[in-house]
Design a protein around this motif. Structure first.
Motif, short mmCIF file in Angstrom:
data_model
loop_
_atom_site.label_atom_id
_atom_site.label_comp_id
_atom_site.label_asym_id
_atom_site.label_seq_id
_atom_site.Cartn_x
_atom_site.Cartn_y
_atom_site.Cartn_z
N LEU A 15 63.92 -10.91 25.99
CA LEU A 15 63.73 -10.98 27.44
C LEU A 15 64.96 -10.45 28.17
O LEU A 15 64.84 -9.66 29.11
CB LEU A 15 63.44 -12.41 27.87
CG LEU A 15 63.37 -12.66 29.38
CD1 LEU A 15 62.12 -12.03 29.95
CD2 LEU A 15 63.41 -14.14 29.67
N TYR A 16 66.15 -10.87 27.74
CA TYR A 16 67.38 -10.41 28.38
C TYR A 16 67.56 -8.91 28.23
O TYR A 16 67.97 -8.23 29.17
CB TYR A 16 68.60 -11.13 27.81
CG TYR A 16 68.70 -12.58 28.22
CD1 TYR A 16 68.29 -13.02 29.47
CD2 TYR A 16 69.21 -13.53 27.35
CE1 TYR A 16 68.38 -14.34 29.84
CE2 TYR A 16 69.32 -14.86 27.72
CZ TYR A 16 68.90 -15.26 28.97
OH TYR A 16 69.00 -16.57 29.34
N ARG A 17 67.25 -8.37 27.04
CA ARG A 17 67.37 -6.92 26.84
C ARG A 17 66.41 -6.16 27.74
O ARG A 17 66.77 -5.16 28.36
CB ARG A 17 67.11 -6.56 25.37
CG ARG A 17 68.27 -6.83 24.45
CD ARG A 17 68.07 -6.20 23.08
NE ARG A 17 66.87 -6.68 22.42
CZ ARG A 17 66.79 -7.75 21.65
NH1 ARG A 17 67.86 -8.49 21.45
NH2 ARG A 17 65.64 -8.10 21.09
N ALA A 18 65.18 -6.65 27.84
CA ALA A 18 64.18 -5.99 28.69
C ALA A 18 64.60 -6.06 30.16
O ALA A 18 64.46 -5.07 30.89
CB ALA A 18 62.82 -6.64 28.50
N PHE A 19 65.12 -7.19 30.58
CA PHE A 19 65.56 -7.34 31.97
C PHE A 19 66.74 -6.42 32.27
O PHE A 19 66.77 -5.75 33.30
CB PHE A 19 65.92 -8.80 32.24
CG PHE A 19 66.26 -9.07 33.68
CD1 PHE A 19 65.35 -8.83 34.69
CD2 PHE A 19 67.50 -9.59 34.02
CE1 PHE A 19 65.66 -9.08 36.01
CE2 PHE A 19 67.82 -9.84 35.34
CZ PHE A 19 66.89 -9.59 36.34
#
Length: 51
Positions: A15-19
């Motif tokens: 999720l953090y990478r995608a954000f």
């Protein structure tokens, strides 16, 4: 949810990478860099900050 900690941590990291990728695309579209730039610290500087 019957999920172990490893599964949750991997999903959170994804999720953090995608954000971060979305924020980078936004910045490129706007021509502005709002994300923190990676900086290299000397190990002594880090140790001084921790004291």
């Amino acid at each position: 949810m019957q999920q172990n900690r490893g599964v949750i941590e991997r999903r959170q990291a994804a999720l953090y990478r995608a954000f971060a990728q979305l924020l980078q695309q936004r910045d490129e579209a706007d021509g502005v860099c709002r994300l923190m730039q990676k900086t290299e610290y000397d190990q002594r500087d880090i140790e001084d900050l921790l004291e």
